[in-house]
Design an enzyme around this catalytic site. Structure first.
Site, PDB file in Angstrom:
ATOM      1  N   GLU A 121      64.464 -27.033  80.443  1.00 11.49           N
ATOM      2  CA  GLU A 121      64.250 -25.598  80.683  1.00 11.49           C
ATOM      3  C   GLU A 121      65.299 -24.811  79.930  1.00 11.49           C
ATOM      4  OE1 GLU A 121      64.040 -24.593  84.832  1.00 11.49           O
ATOM      5  OE2 GLU A 121      61.900 -25.064  84.930  1.00 11.49           O
ATOM      6  N   HIS A 240      62.506 -11.553  86.714  1.00 11.24           N
ATOM      7  CA  HIS A 240      61.701 -12.413  85.838  1.00 11.24           C
ATOM      8  C   HIS A 240      60.953 -11.496  84.880  1.00 11.24           C
ATOM      9  CE1 HIS A 240      58.965 -15.401  84.344  1.00 11.24           C
ATOM     10  NE2 HIS A 240      59.638 -16.328  84.981  1.00 11.24           N
ATOM     11  N   ARG A 286      66.670 -14.922  79.846  1.00 13.39           N
ATOM     12  CA  ARG A 286      65.760 -14.222  80.748  1.00 13.39           C
ATOM     13  C   ARG A 286      66.116 -12.743  80.942  1.00 13.39           C
ATOM     14  NH1 ARG A 286      64.351 -17.137  86.430  1.00 13.39           N
ATOM     15  NH2 ARG A 286      62.984 -18.405  85.154  1.00 13.39           N
ATOM     16  N   HIS A 345      63.159 -11.441  91.274  1.00 14.58           N
ATOM     17  CA  HIS A 345      62.777 -12.847  91.367  1.00 14.58           C
ATOM     18  C   HIS A 345      63.768 -13.675  92.174  1.00 14.58           C
ATOM     19  CE1 HIS A 345      60.701 -16.434  90.090  1.00 14.58           C
ATOM     20  NE2 HIS A 345      61.766 -16.936  89.490  1.00 14.58           N
ATOM     21  N   ARG A 380      71.551 -16.691  87.312  1.00 13.67           N
ATOM     22  CA  ARG A 380      71.274 -18.065  87.736  1.00 13.67           C
ATOM     23  C   ARG A 380      70.691 -18.884  86.593  1.00 13.67           C
ATOM     24  NH1 ARG A 380      65.805 -20.041  90.273  1.00 13.67           N
ATOM     25  NH2 ARG A 380      65.175 -18.412  88.848  1.00 13.67           N
TER      26      ARG A 380
HETATM   27  C1  LIG Z   1      57.463 -17.807  92.130  1.00 14.57           C
HETATM   28  C2  LIG Z   1      58.803 -18.481  92.229  1.00 14.57           C
HETATM   29  C3  LIG Z   1      59.090 -19.598  91.443  1.00 14.57           C
HETATM   30  C4  LIG Z   1      60.344 -20.239  91.545  1.00 14.57           C
HETATM   31  N1  LIG Z   1      60.585 -21.383  90.811  1.00 14.57           N
HETATM   32  C5  LIG Z   1      61.754 -22.051  90.994  1.00 14.57           C
HETATM   33  C6  LIG Z   1      61.990 -23.312  90.356  1.00 14.57           C
HETATM   34  O1  LIG Z   1      61.136 -23.833  89.657  1.00 14.57           O
HETATM   35  N2  LIG Z   1      63.186 -23.921  90.556  1.00 14.57           N
HETATM   36  C7  LIG Z   1      64.172 -23.389  91.361  1.00 14.57           C
HETATM   37  O2  LIG Z   1      65.250 -23.993  91.508  1.00 14.57           O
HETATM   38  N3  LIG Z   1      63.958 -22.212  91.991  1.00 14.57           N
HETATM   39  C8  LIG Z   1      62.781 -21.554  91.840  1.00 14.57           C
HETATM   40  N4  LIG Z   1      62.574 -20.368  92.506  1.00 14.57           N
HETATM   41  C9  LIG Z   1      63.598 -19.916  93.471  1.00 14.57           C
HETATM   42  C10 LIG Z   1      63.537 -20.835  94.710  1.00 14.57           C
HETATM   43  O3  LIG Z   1      62.194 -21.104  95.018  1.00 14.57           O
HETATM   44  C11 LIG Z   1      64.212 -20.213  95.918  1.00 14.57           C
HETATM   45  O4  LIG Z   1      65.484 -19.720  95.582  1.00 14.57           O
HETATM   46  C12 LIG Z   1      64.381 -21.247  97.035  1.00 14.57           C
HETATM   47  O5  LIG Z   1      63.130 -21.843  97.315  1.00 14.57           O
HETATM   48  C13 LIG Z   1      64.949 -20.620  98.269  1.00 14.57           C
HETATM   49  O6  LIG Z   1      64.846 -21.524  99.339  1.00 14.57           O
HETATM   50  P1  LIG Z   1      65.290 -21.040 100.779  1.00 14.57           P
HETATM   51  O7  LIG Z   1      65.069 -22.183 101.715  1.00 14.57           O
HETATM   52  O8  LIG Z   1      66.625 -20.444 100.705  1.00 14.57           O
HETATM   53  O9  LIG Z   1      64.294 -19.819 101.097  1.00 14.57           O
HETATM   54  P2  LIG Z   1      62.704 -19.757 101.231  1.00 14.57           P
HETATM   55  O10 LIG Z   1      62.038 -20.945 100.673  1.00 14.57           O
HETATM   56  O11 LIG Z   1      62.268 -18.436 100.728  1.00 14.57           O
HETATM   57  O12 LIG Z   1      62.497 -19.804 102.814  1.00 14.57           O
HETATM   58  C14 LIG Z   1      62.943 -18.747 103.632  1.00 14.57           C
HETATM   59  C15 LIG Z   1      62.366 -18.937 105.020  1.00 14.57           C
HETATM   60  O13 LIG Z   1      62.945 -18.006 105.926  1.00 14.57           O
HETATM   61  C16 LIG Z   1      61.918 -17.344 106.671  1.00 14.57           C
HETATM   62  N5  LIG Z   1      62.457 -16.046 107.063  1.00 14.57           N
HETATM   63  C17 LIG Z   1      62.866 -15.021 106.289  1.00 14.57           C
HETATM   64  N6  LIG Z   1      63.392 -14.032 107.041  1.00 14.57           N
HETATM   65  C18 LIG Z   1      63.304 -14.447 108.327  1.00 14.57           C
HETATM   66  C19 LIG Z   1      63.680 -13.879 109.578  1.00 14.57           C
HETATM   67  N7  LIG Z   1      64.300 -12.684 109.663  1.00 14.57           N
HETATM   68  N8  LIG Z   1      63.411 -14.576 110.732  1.00 14.57           N
HETATM   69  C20 LIG Z   1      62.811 -15.799 110.662  1.00 14.57           C
HETATM   70  N9  LIG Z   1      62.457 -16.391 109.495  1.00 14.57           N
HETATM   71  C21 LIG Z   1      62.707 -15.726 108.352  1.00 14.57           C
HETATM   72  C22 LIG Z   1      60.735 -17.309 105.713  1.00 14.57           C
HETATM   73  O14 LIG Z   1      59.522 -17.109 106.385  1.00 14.57           O
HETATM   74  C23 LIG Z   1      60.868 -18.716 105.109  1.00 14.57           C
HETATM   75  O15 LIG Z   1      60.347 -19.678 106.003  1.00 14.57           O
HETATM   76  C24 LIG Z   1      61.336 -19.726  92.417  1.00 14.57           C
HETATM   77  C25 LIG Z   1      61.049 -18.599  93.202  1.00 14.57           C
HETATM   78  C26 LIG Z   1      59.798 -17.986  93.124  1.00 14.57           C
HETATM   79  C27 LIG Z   1      59.515 -16.791  93.988  1.00 14.57           C
END
Ligand SMILES: Cc1cc2nc3c(=O)[nH]c(=O)nc-3n(C[C@H](O)[C@H](O)[C@H](O)COP(=O)(O)OP(=O)(O)OC[C@H]3O[C@@H](n4cnc5c(N)ncnc54)[C@H](O)[C@@H]3O)c2cc1C
Length: 534
Positions: A121, A240, A286, A345, A380
């Site tokens: 990447e 993004h 980016r 993003h 990032r």
């Molecule tokens: C389209 C897209 C593509 C991406 N591609 C990549 C990639 O290829 N590689 C990479 O490293 N990163 C990628 N990213 C970034 C990465 O996906 C995220 O940074 C990462 O998944 C975050 O994980 P997390 O567990 O912190 O949050 P999330 O996976 O967003 O989970 C957050 C959780 O908290 C819950 N929540 C939120 N607020 C509350 C609240 N107040 N009370 C209760 N529950 C709550 C939500 O419902 C969810 O269950 C991408 C992001 C997007 C949007």
């Protein structure tokens, strides 16, 4: 195990994890068999950025690659403020966490010899992205972890509830307040706990154009800040460059790989505007591409991703997800340019945590996108976010497992915010529009000052707790962006277009400091407010 919600007000819990993405699920699994309660705003599998990740996880697992090389790449893109030790720690733990994910059943792609297949990447000096069936990493990771969580009896699941406040006593967490999602009449509930892990994801939904799910509206960051936690680097938001503008919210993503395959960026006159902007044209970093796209749109010429020549009839087969998003909007990307815009993003900032994932409040940990570890600096590196989520989730579980956490004496009687849980649609729209217009890809002092004043007023006056929490995070982002009078990484100030070596440090701030910035901007010369944020 899914809980009967009526039990909640009567229980006190050992460990409460908020968030059902990679960070929350992984932390809960790592803590098993210790009992934990996991709360998710949406049913598991929905409302989490994790499920939408298309690239994969960065891990220096290939022959010839090293954690040191991975860390050096991470530092190089971070605008001079990445914590190099943190980046190295992440890179070193990547292999072990990938092993864990394999054990939980994530089917990472392998090569013919059975080794993990790694892709390349942008800005990575080696092939080091582990992935699943091309662009299905996110779905596969979350699917495997949800299966494992549902089979783990020590994890009590509460789905469809939104955490809205943290209660503290003497700087230590005592309880979490939550409310049924999408139910305007719902009463708040309390869970008493001295160990709360916030894993609530990012803030993209604070912007009018975003790739993030609706649940990524900065609530976790807000409730930590309102409880007094230190917040790091909130001004750094990654945009993004190629979100597909077909009237959907969130906007579908046109992956960078399309440009890797030769798709070009054009305006409505058919001109390739990135040729003049950077020697690498469409393959520039980016943030530079995002600014190029932003400038064309601002100049009224529009921006489009043109894959007609590069892919043509091969589009559907090579990029089925993007193809389907376009077709659903009546657009055939093999024959027509795709309208695009930059979209919020990823949030580099968040709740400031140390190497164990501990915040500045006793009893509060944060992991994943809601946290700020120092690994990303001002920008990032692609595929480092899933890595950071899984590494810190494991560290948090280790830290909690090693502690005796005294149960809270009682469920606190008082609610922090006895207001309504409804989110007024017009106010939400206006907040998101202000974030995109004034705190977006290109910012300036005047626009930021307006945004700070309006978010401060909303944060103070909103009758809706959901809106107030959104305004809290928006205020922190805008106030820190106003205070950082330079351009660095993803933070671009039209009025301060250069990097200032004297400002090559992370922001550490609090909600009180952001309110002070707003107060100074409201009552006196902006210059006075500068001192109020570190
Ligand atoms: C389209 C897209 C593509 C991406 N591609 C990549 C990639 O290829 N590689 C990479 O490293 N990163 C990628 N990213 C970034 C990465 O996906 C995220 O940074 C990462 O998944 C975050 O994980 P997390 O567990 O912190 O949050 P999330 O996976 O967003 O989970 C957050 C959780 O908290 C819950 N929540 C939120 N607020 C509350 C609240 N107040 N009370 C209760 N529950 C709550 C939500 O419902 C969810 O269950 C991408 C992001 C997007 C949007």
């Amino acid at each position: 195990m899914t809980s009967n919600i009526h039990d909640l007000t009567r229980t006190t819990d050992d460990v409460v994890i908020v968030g059902g993405g990679l960070a929350g699920l992984f932390c809960a699994l790592k803590l098993a068999p210790r009992p934990v309660t996991l709360i998710s705003a949406a049913p598991l599998g929905e409302g989490a950025s994790t499920a939408w990740a298309q690239g994969g996880i960065a891990a220096a697992v290939a022959e010839g690659d090293s954690a040191e090389a991975h860390a050096a790449d991470t530092v190089a893109v971070g605008g001079g403020i990445v914590d190099a030790e943190v980046a190295l720690g992440l890179a070193r733990e990547a292999g072990s966490r990938i092993e864990d994910l394999l054990r939980y059943g994530v089917p990472f792609d392998r090569d013919l010899e059975g080794r993990l297949a790694v892709g390349r990447e942008a800005a990575h000096s080696a092939r080091r992205i582990v992935h699943v069936r091309g662009d299905m990493a996110g779905k596969a990771i979350i699917g495997a972890l949800i299966d494992a969580v549902r089979k783990t009896p020590s994890i009590r699941l509460i789905e469809g509830y939104v955490a809205e406040a943290l209660l503290t006593e003497d700087g230590a967490v005592t309880a979490l307040q939550l409310r049924k999602a999408r139910d305007a009449g719902a009463r708040p509930l309390l869970i008493a706990s001295r160990a709360v892990v916030l894993a609530t994801g990012g803030i993209g939904h604070l912007y009018a154009v975003t790739t993030n799910p609706q649940e990524a509206s900065g609530l976790g960051l807000a409730i930590a800040a309102r409880a007094g936690a230190v917040i790091a680097d909130p001004e750094f938001v990654q945009f993004h460059p190629t979100a597909i503008m077909v009237g959907r919210d969130p906007a579908p993503l046109a992956t960078e790989a399309l440009r890797g395959e030769g798709a070009t960026l054009i305006n409505d006159r058919g001109e390739r505007f990135m040729l003049a902007a950077h020697p690498l044209a469409e393959l520039a970093p980016r943030d530079i591409v995002a600014r190029g796209v932003f400038a064309e749109i601002a100049a009224g010429r529009g921006a489009f991703l043109d894959a007609r020549q590069a892919l043509g009839a091969r589009f559907a087969e090579k990029f089925p997800t993007v193809h389907a998003s376009c077709l659903a909007a009546g657009l055939d990307p093999a024959l027509q340019p795709i309208p695009i815009a930059p979209a919020a993003h990823y949030h580099m900032g968040g709740i400031a945590v140390d190497r164990r994932g501990r915040s500045s409040l006793e009893g509060l940990w944060a992991g994943g996108e809601v946290s700020s570890t120092g690994a990303h600096g001002a920008n990032r590196l692609a595929s480092n976010s899933l890595l950071e989520a899984v590494v810190y989730a494991a560290r948090i579980a280790d830290d909690i497992a090693g502690q005796e956490i005294a149960p809270p004496a009682r469920v606190p009687a008082a609610l922090v915010v006895p207001r309504n849980g409804e989110l007024p649609a017009a106010s939400e729209r206006s907040l998101r529009a202000t974030m995109s217009a004034e705190v977006g890809v290109v910012r300036d002092g005047e626009g930021l000052a307006d945004a700070v004043r309006s978010f401060a007023a909303l944060e103070h006056d909103a009758g809706s707790v959901a809106l107030r929490n959104m305004a809290t995070t928006a205020l922190l982002v805008a106030a820190s962006a106003w205070s950082r009078r330079e351009s660095r990484g993803a933070h671009c100030r039209a009025d301060y277009p250069n990097e200032d070596a004297a400002r090559a440090r992370r922001t550490m701030t609090t909600l009180d400091a952001a309110r002070d910035v707003a107060a100074a901007l409201t009552t006196s010369a902006p210059r006075n407010a500068q001192a109020m944020i570190a």
